[in-house]
Design a protein around this motif. Structure first.
Motif, mmCIF file in Angstrom:
data_model
loop_
_atom_site.group_PDB
_atom_site.id
_atom_site.type_symbol
_atom_site.label_atom_id
_atom_site.label_comp_id
_atom_site.label_asym_id
_atom_site.label_seq_id
_atom_site.Cartn_x
_atom_site.Cartn_y
_atom_site.Cartn_z
ATOM 1 N N SER A 31 16.956 -22.846 23.257
ATOM 2 C CA SER A 31 16.199 -23.789 22.569
ATOM 3 C C SER A 31 16.790 -23.607 20.707
ATOM 4 C CB SER A 31 14.860 -23.275 22.697
ATOM 5 O OG SER A 31 14.642 -22.381 21.930
ATOM 6 N N SER A 32 17.237 -21.737 20.776
ATOM 7 C CA SER A 32 17.900 -21.829 19.222
ATOM 8 C C SER A 32 19.309 -22.688 19.272
ATOM 9 C CB SER A 32 18.080 -19.849 19.378
ATOM 10 O OG SER A 32 18.788 -19.755 20.172
ATOM 11 N N ILE A 33 20.019 -23.259 20.157
ATOM 12 C CA ILE A 33 20.986 -23.706 20.014
ATOM 13 C C ILE A 33 20.865 -25.201 20.161
ATOM 14 C CG2 ILE A 33 23.466 -24.516 21.062
ATOM 15 C CD1 ILE A 33 22.822 -21.188 22.942
ATOM 16 N N PHE A 34 22.026 -26.191 19.271
ATOM 17 C CA PHE A 34 22.016 -27.365 19.350
ATOM 18 C C PHE A 34 23.892 -27.403 18.755
ATOM 19 C CE2 PHE A 34 21.268 -26.080 15.127
ATOM 20 C CZ PHE A 34 21.903 -27.506 13.738
ATOM 21 N N ILE A 35 23.391 -29.217 19.196
ATOM 22 C CA ILE A 35 25.114 -29.547 19.435
ATOM 23 C C ILE A 35 25.275 -31.052 18.528
ATOM 24 C CG2 ILE A 35 27.031 -30.649 20.893
ATOM 25 C CD1 ILE A 35 25.746 -28.762 23.147
ATOM 26 N N VAL A 36 26.136 -30.400 17.970
ATOM 27 C CA VAL A 36 26.823 -31.730 16.486
ATOM 28 C C VAL A 36 27.991 -32.649 17.216
ATOM 29 C CG1 VAL A 36 26.767 -32.712 14.237
ATOM 30 C CG2 VAL A 36 25.151 -31.377 15.176
ATOM 31 N N ASP A 37 27.934 -33.168 17.463
ATOM 32 C CA ASP A 37 28.852 -33.972 18.082
ATOM 33 C C ASP A 37 29.922 -34.752 17.017
ATOM 34 O OD1 ASP A 37 28.020 -36.882 17.088
ATOM 35 O OD2 ASP A 37 27.533 -37.022 19.444
ATOM 36 N N GLU A 38 31.090 -35.705 16.681
ATOM 37 C CA GLU A 38 31.698 -35.722 15.458
ATOM 38 C C GLU A 38 30.947 -37.676 15.392
ATOM 39 O OE1 GLU A 38 33.422 -37.726 19.684
ATOM 40 O OE2 GLU A 38 32.664 -35.387 18.824
ATOM 41 N N ARG A 39 30.453 -37.546 15.951
ATOM 42 C CA ARG A 39 29.761 -39.357 15.370
ATOM 43 C C ARG A 39 28.999 -38.977 14.215
ATOM 44 N NH1 ARG A 39 28.480 -41.989 20.883
ATOM 45 N NH2 ARG A 39 27.161 -39.286 20.821
ATOM 46 N N ASN A 44 20.095 -25.628 6.051
ATOM 47 C CA ASN A 44 21.884 -25.199 6.899
ATOM 48 C C ASN A 44 21.507 -26.566 6.815
ATOM 49 O OD1 ASN A 44 23.937 -23.978 7.816
ATOM 50 N ND2 ASN A 44 23.145 -24.104 9.426
ATOM 51 N N VAL A 45 23.395 -27.162 6.621
ATOM 52 C CA VAL A 45 24.187 -27.895 6.459
ATOM 53 C C VAL A 45 24.812 -28.229 7.373
ATOM 54 C CG1 VAL A 45 25.074 -30.210 5.572
ATOM 55 C CG2 VAL A 45 23.590 -28.724 3.850
ATOM 56 N N VAL A 46 25.087 -29.325 8.645
ATOM 57 C CA VAL A 46 26.016 -28.463 9.779
ATOM 58 C C VAL A 46 27.167 -30.419 9.342
ATOM 59 C CG1 VAL A 46 26.408 -28.556 11.693
ATOM 60 C CG2 VAL A 46 24.920 -27.739 11.036
ATOM 61 N N GLU A 47 28.487 -30.260 9.123
ATOM 62 C CA GLU A 47 29.135 -31.453 9.137
ATOM 63 C C GLU A 47 30.281 -31.365 9.404
ATOM 64 O OE1 GLU A 47 30.533 -31.366 4.817
ATOM 65 O OE2 GLU A 47 27.592 -32.684 4.394
ATOM 66 N N GLU A 48 30.153 -30.292 10.626
ATOM 67 C CA GLU A 48 31.332 -30.516 11.183
ATOM 68 C C GLU A 48 30.776 -30.309 13.081
ATOM 69 O OE1 GLU A 48 34.899 -30.500 11.214
ATOM 70 O OE2 GLU A 48 33.995 -30.167 8.578
ATOM 71 N N PRO A 49 31.785 -31.095 13.585
ATOM 72 C CA PRO A 49 31.264 -31.285 15.289
ATOM 73 C C PRO A 49 30.703 -29.309 15.680
ATOM 74 C CG PRO A 49 33.229 -32.153 14.566
ATOM 75 C CD PRO A 49 32.472 -31.930 13.302
ATOM 76 N N GLY A 50 30.365 -29.409 16.637
ATOM 77 C CA GLY A 50 30.198 -28.205 17.141
ATOM 78 C C GLY A 50 28.788 -27.960 17.570
ATOM 79 N N LEU A 51 29.105 -26.583 18.323
ATOM 80 C CA LEU A 51 27.400 -25.494 18.472
ATOM 81 C C LEU A 51 27.376 -24.966 17.270
ATOM 82 C CD1 LEU A 51 28.484 -23.561 21.802
ATOM 83 C CD2 LEU A 51 27.536 -25.603 21.505
#
Length: 294
Positions: A20-28, A41-48
Protein backbone atom coordinates in the motif's frame (compact mmCIF):
# COMPACT_ATOMS: atom_id res chain seq x y z
CA UNK A 1 3.63 -24.00 16.44
CA UNK A 2 1.95 -21.24 18.42
CA UNK A 3 4.63 -18.74 17.24
CA UNK A 4 3.86 -19.54 13.60
CA UNK A 5 0.25 -18.64 14.20
CA UNK A 6 1.28 -15.06 15.18
CA UNK A 7 4.03 -14.66 12.59
CA UNK A 8 1.78 -15.33 9.60
CA UNK A 9 -0.67 -12.48 10.28
CA UNK A 10 2.21 -10.16 11.02
CA UNK A 11 3.82 -11.03 7.67
CA UNK A 12 0.53 -10.46 5.90
CA UNK A 13 0.18 -7.05 7.57
CA UNK A 14 3.77 -6.12 6.68
CA UNK A 15 3.33 -7.16 3.06
CA UNK A 16 0.03 -5.35 2.78
CA UNK A 17 1.54 -2.24 4.31
CA UNK A 18 4.51 -2.42 1.97
CA UNK A 19 2.28 -2.84 -1.06
CA UNK A 20 0.00 0.00 0.00
CA UNK A 21 3.01 2.31 0.24
CA UNK A 22 3.92 1.71 -3.41
CA UNK A 23 2.11 3.24 -6.37
CA UNK A 24 2.80 3.22 -10.11
CA UNK A 25 2.72 6.21 -12.44
CA UNK A 26 2.66 5.32 -16.14
CA UNK A 27 3.86 7.49 -19.03
CA UNK A 28 0.39 8.92 -19.62
CA UNK A 29 0.09 10.51 -16.18
CA UNK A 30 1.57 12.77 -13.58
CA UNK A 31 0.76 12.38 -9.89
CA UNK A 32 0.50 14.35 -6.67
CA UNK A 33 0.94 12.80 -3.25
CA UNK A 34 -1.39 14.52 -0.78
CA UNK A 35 -1.34 14.28 2.98
CA UNK A 36 -4.47 15.66 4.61
CA UNK A 37 -5.10 17.63 1.39
CA UNK A 38 -1.62 19.17 1.31
CA UNK A 39 0.87 18.40 -1.46
CA UNK A 40 3.86 16.48 -0.14
CA UNK A 41 5.31 15.10 -3.37
CA UNK A 42 5.11 15.62 -7.14
CA UNK A 43 5.76 12.70 -9.49
CA UNK A 44 6.19 13.76 -13.12
CA UNK A 45 8.24 10.83 -14.40
CA UNK A 46 6.77 7.36 -15.03
CA UNK A 47 7.76 4.57 -12.61
CA UNK A 48 7.31 3.56 -8.97
CA UNK A 49 6.47 6.02 -6.20
CA UNK A 50 6.17 5.74 -2.46
CA UNK A 51 3.70 7.13 0.04
CA UNK A 52 2.80 6.72 3.70
CA UNK A 53 0.01 4.18 3.99
CA UNK A 54 -3.29 5.43 5.36
CA UNK A 55 -1.99 9.02 5.55
CA UNK A 56 -1.11 9.81 1.94
CA UNK A 57 -3.40 9.93 -1.08
CA UNK A 58 -2.23 9.71 -4.73
CA UNK A 59 -4.06 11.86 -7.31
CA UNK A 60 -3.22 11.23 -10.96
CA UNK A 61 -3.56 13.74 -13.76
CA UNK A 62 -3.36 13.33 -17.54
CA UNK A 63 0.01 14.16 -19.06
CA UNK A 64 -1.25 13.73 -22.63
CA UNK A 65 -2.52 16.46 -24.96
CA UNK A 66 -6.26 16.81 -24.42
CA UNK A 67 -8.93 18.31 -26.66
CA UNK A 68 -11.96 20.44 -25.95
CA UNK A 69 -14.68 21.58 -28.34
CA UNK A 70 -16.38 24.87 -27.54
CA UNK A 71 -20.11 25.50 -27.91
CA UNK A 72 -21.23 27.58 -30.88
CA UNK A 73 -20.94 31.28 -30.16
CA UNK A 74 -22.14 34.30 -32.13
CA UNK A 75 -19.61 37.01 -33.01
CA UNK A 76 -19.98 40.34 -34.82
CA UNK A 77 -16.95 41.34 -36.95
CA UNK A 78 -16.19 44.92 -38.00
CA UNK A 79 -18.52 44.74 -41.04
CA UNK A 80 -21.51 43.89 -38.78
CA UNK A 81 -22.11 40.49 -40.39
CA UNK A 82 -22.95 38.24 -37.48
CA UNK A 83 -21.32 34.82 -37.63
CA UNK A 84 -21.76 31.59 -35.71
CA UNK A 85 -18.37 30.13 -34.78
CA UNK A 86 -17.28 27.04 -32.91
CA UNK A 87 -13.72 25.98 -32.15
CA UNK A 88 -11.69 23.22 -30.64
CA UNK A 89 -8.59 23.57 -28.53
CA UNK A 90 -5.69 21.23 -27.82
CA UNK A 91 -4.22 21.68 -24.35
CA UNK A 92 -2.25 19.88 -21.68
CA UNK A 93 -1.65 20.17 -17.94
CA UNK A 94 1.71 21.91 -17.73
CA UNK A 95 1.91 22.60 -13.99
CA UNK A 96 0.02 20.09 -11.86
CA UNK A 97 0.59 22.04 -8.63
CA UNK A 98 -0.90 25.19 -10.18
CA UNK A 99 -3.64 23.07 -11.72
CA UNK A 100 -4.51 21.51 -8.33
CA UNK A 101 -4.59 24.87 -6.62
CA UNK A 102 -6.74 26.42 -9.37
CA UNK A 103 -9.41 23.72 -9.70
CA UNK A 104 -9.11 21.94 -6.32
CA UNK A 105 -11.51 19.00 -6.31
CA UNK A 106 -13.17 20.01 -9.59
CA UNK A 107 -10.48 18.33 -11.70
CA UNK A 108 -10.65 18.36 -15.50
CA UNK A 109 -14.36 19.18 -15.59
CA UNK A 110 -13.83 22.42 -13.69
CA UNK A 111 -10.69 23.22 -15.72
CA UNK A 112 -12.51 22.72 -19.03
CA UNK A 113 -15.41 24.90 -17.89
CA UNK A 114 -12.98 27.72 -17.10
CA UNK A 115 -11.07 27.13 -20.34
CA UNK A 116 -14.35 27.39 -22.29
CA UNK A 117 -15.00 30.78 -20.71
CA UNK A 118 -11.48 31.92 -21.60
CA UNK A 119 -11.86 30.81 -25.23
CA UNK A 120 -15.32 32.37 -25.49
CA UNK A 121 -13.95 35.74 -24.41
CA UNK A 122 -10.84 35.59 -26.60
CA UNK A 123 -12.70 34.46 -29.72
CA UNK A 124 -15.15 37.35 -29.32
CA UNK A 125 -12.31 39.80 -28.65
CA UNK A 126 -10.14 38.77 -31.62
CA UNK A 127 -12.89 38.24 -34.22
CA UNK A 128 -14.67 41.42 -33.12
CA UNK A 129 -11.59 43.63 -33.11
CA UNK A 130 -11.18 46.62 -35.42
CA UNK A 131 -10.27 45.74 -39.01
CA UNK A 132 -11.41 42.11 -38.77
CA UNK A 133 -14.30 41.51 -41.18
CA UNK A 134 -16.21 38.39 -42.11
CA UNK A 135 -14.14 38.24 -45.31
CA UNK A 136 -10.96 38.28 -43.19
CA UNK A 137 -12.24 35.40 -41.07
CA UNK A 138 -12.99 33.36 -44.22
CA UNK A 139 -9.71 34.23 -45.94
CA UNK A 140 -6.16 32.80 -45.54
CA UNK A 141 -5.69 35.36 -42.74
CA UNK A 142 -7.83 33.01 -40.64
CA UNK A 143 -4.64 31.20 -39.53
CA UNK A 144 -3.20 34.41 -38.06
CA UNK A 145 -6.46 35.05 -36.21
CA UNK A 146 -6.42 31.53 -34.72
CA UNK A 147 -2.83 32.00 -33.57
CA UNK A 148 -3.77 35.32 -31.99
CA UNK A 149 -6.63 33.59 -30.13
CA UNK A 150 -4.25 30.85 -28.98
CA UNK A 151 -1.65 33.31 -27.65
CA UNK A 152 -4.18 35.34 -25.71
CA UNK A 153 -5.99 32.25 -24.38
CA UNK A 154 -2.67 30.66 -23.34
CA UNK A 155 -1.75 33.75 -21.30
CA UNK A 156 -4.96 33.43 -19.30
CA UNK A 157 -4.94 29.62 -19.10
CA UNK A 158 -1.49 29.76 -17.52
CA UNK A 159 -3.18 30.68 -14.21
CA UNK A 160 -4.94 27.28 -14.37
CA UNK A 161 -1.68 25.44 -14.92
CA UNK A 162 -2.72 24.69 -18.50
CA UNK A 163 -0.71 25.09 -21.73
CA UNK A 164 -2.82 25.85 -24.81
CA UNK A 165 -1.18 24.01 -27.71
CA UNK A 166 -3.47 24.94 -30.59
CA UNK A 167 -6.80 26.61 -31.31
CA UNK A 168 -8.76 25.88 -34.47
CA UNK A 169 -11.94 27.51 -35.74
CA UNK A 170 -14.09 24.65 -37.02
CA UNK A 171 -17.18 26.17 -38.61
CA UNK A 172 -17.96 29.77 -39.48
CA UNK A 173 -21.57 30.14 -40.58
CA UNK A 174 -24.15 32.84 -40.93
CA UNK A 175 -27.12 32.65 -38.57
CA UNK A 176 -30.12 31.33 -40.49
CA UNK A 177 -32.18 34.45 -39.87
CA UNK A 178 -29.42 36.66 -41.27
CA UNK A 179 -28.52 34.57 -44.29
CA UNK A 180 -31.00 36.12 -46.76
CA UNK A 181 -30.30 39.66 -45.59
CA UNK A 182 -26.55 39.10 -45.83
CA UNK A 183 -26.93 37.53 -49.28
CA UNK A 184 -28.89 40.56 -50.51
CA UNK A 185 -26.28 42.88 -49.00
CA UNK A 186 -23.52 40.98 -50.78
CA UNK A 187 -25.44 41.18 -54.06
CA UNK A 188 -25.94 44.93 -53.57
CA UNK A 189 -22.24 45.39 -52.84
CA UNK A 190 -21.26 43.45 -55.94
CA UNK A 191 -23.72 45.50 -58.03
CA UNK A 192 -22.23 48.71 -56.64
CA UNK A 193 -18.71 47.49 -57.40
CA UNK A 194 -19.81 46.55 -60.94
CA UNK A 195 -21.41 49.99 -61.43
CA UNK A 196 -18.24 51.71 -60.19
CA UNK A 197 -16.12 49.55 -62.48
CA UNK A 198 -18.33 50.36 -65.49
CA UNK A 199 -18.19 54.07 -64.63
CA UNK A 200 -14.39 53.91 -64.46
CA UNK A 201 -14.40 52.06 -67.80
CA UNK A 202 -16.60 54.72 -69.42
CA UNK A 203 -14.36 57.45 -68.04
CA UNK A 204 -11.27 55.72 -69.42
CA UNK A 205 -13.01 55.20 -72.77
CA UNK A 206 -13.93 58.91 -72.90
CA UNK A 207 -10.32 59.87 -72.24
CA UNK A 208 -9.13 57.53 -74.99
CA UNK A 209 -11.72 58.86 -77.46
CA UNK A 210 -10.86 62.47 -76.60
CA UNK A 211 -7.18 61.74 -77.10
CA UNK A 212 -7.92 59.98 -80.40
CA UNK A 213 -10.12 62.89 -81.62
CA UNK A 214 -7.44 65.43 -80.68
CA UNK A 215 -4.77 63.36 -82.42
CA UNK A 216 -7.03 63.03 -85.49
CA UNK A 217 -7.64 66.81 -85.62
CA UNK A 218 -3.92 67.48 -85.23
CA UNK A 219 -3.06 65.04 -88.04
CA UNK A 220 -5.74 66.53 -90.35
CA UNK A 221 -4.58 70.07 -89.55
CA UNK A 222 -0.94 69.18 -90.24
CA UNK A 223 -1.89 67.37 -93.46
CA UNK A 224 -4.04 70.30 -94.62
CA UNK A 225 -1.25 72.75 -93.84
CA UNK A 226 1.29 70.61 -95.71
CA UNK A 227 -1.12 70.21 -98.66
CA UNK A 228 -1.64 73.96 -98.92
CA UNK A 229 2.08 74.55 -98.74
CA UNK A 230 2.62 72.02 -101.52
CA UNK A 231 -0.24 73.55 -103.58
CA UNK A 232 1.27 77.00 -103.12
CA UNK A 233 4.69 75.77 -104.17
CA UNK A 234 3.11 74.00 -107.20
CA UNK A 235 1.24 77.15 -108.24
CA UNK A 236 4.40 79.17 -107.88
CA UNK A 237 6.31 76.62 -109.97
CA UNK A 238 3.54 76.61 -112.60
CA UNK A 239 3.54 80.40 -112.81
CA UNK A 240 7.29 80.39 -113.11
CA UNK A 241 7.11 77.90 -116.00
CA UNK A 242 4.39 79.96 -117.66
CA UNK A 243 6.46 83.10 -117.28
CA UNK A 244 9.50 81.41 -118.79
CA UNK A 245 7.41 80.06 -121.68
CA UNK A 246 5.92 83.49 -122.35
CA UNK A 247 9.28 85.20 -122.48
CA UNK A 248 10.65 82.59 -124.90
CA UNK A 249 7.68 82.53 -127.35
CA UNK A 250 4.80 84.91 -126.57
CA UNK A 251 2.78 83.84 -129.63
CA UNK A 252 2.94 80.14 -128.72
CA UNK A 253 1.97 81.01 -125.16
CA UNK A 254 -1.08 82.91 -126.40
CA UNK A 255 -1.98 79.95 -128.61
CA UNK A 256 -1.66 77.58 -125.69
CA UNK A 257 -3.80 79.77 -123.49
CA UNK A 258 -6.47 79.99 -126.22
CA UNK A 259 -6.61 76.22 -126.55
CA UNK A 260 -6.98 75.90 -122.79
CA UNK A 261 -9.81 78.48 -122.92
CA UNK A 262 -11.55 76.54 -125.73
CA UNK A 263 -11.28 73.33 -123.75
CA UNK A 264 -12.83 74.98 -120.70
CA UNK A 265 -15.54 76.81 -122.66
CA UNK A 266 -16.88 73.88 -124.69
CA UNK A 267 -16.53 71.23 -122.00
CA UNK A 268 -19.48 68.85 -121.86
CA UNK A 269 -21.99 67.67 -124.47
CA UNK A 270 -24.44 70.61 -124.21
CA UNK A 271 -22.09 73.60 -124.28
CA UNK A 272 -23.44 76.63 -126.17
CA UNK A 273 -21.57 79.90 -126.84
CA UNK A 274 -23.23 83.02 -128.23
CA UNK A 275 -20.45 85.28 -129.49
CA UNK A 276 -19.81 87.60 -132.38
CA UNK A 277 -17.87 85.94 -135.22
CA UNK A 278 -15.43 88.81 -135.01
CA UNK A 279 -14.65 88.14 -131.36
CA UNK A 280 -11.01 87.74 -130.46
CA UNK A 281 -11.97 84.51 -128.78
CA UNK A 282 -12.13 82.86 -132.23
CA UNK A 283 -8.83 84.18 -133.53
CA UNK A 284 -7.17 80.77 -133.68
CA UNK A 285 -10.32 79.18 -135.12
CA UNK A 286 -10.64 81.63 -138.06
CA UNK A 287 -7.09 81.70 -139.36
CA UNK A 288 -4.06 79.42 -139.47
CA UNK A 289 -1.83 82.42 -138.95
CA UNK A 290 -3.21 83.21 -135.55
CA UNK A 291 -3.30 86.77 -134.38
CA UNK A 292 -1.53 88.08 -137.48
CA UNK A 293 -4.72 87.49 -139.53
CA UNK A 294 -6.41 90.48 -137.80
Amino acid sequence: MRKNIYILPILVIVVATALSSIFIVDERNKALVLRFGQIVNVVEEPGLGFKVPLLDEVVRYEDRILSLQTPTIEVTPADDRRLEVDAFVLYRIADIIQFRQAVSFGGLREAEAQLENILDGQIRAVLGSEGVTSNTILSPERSALMENIRVQAAARADALGLAVVEVRLRQTNLPEQNFDATLQRMIAERDREATDERARGREAASRVRALADRTYDEIIAEATRDARIIEGEADAERNRIFAEAYTKDPEFFEFYRSLAAYEEAIKGSNSTLVLSPDSEFFNYLRSDTGASAN
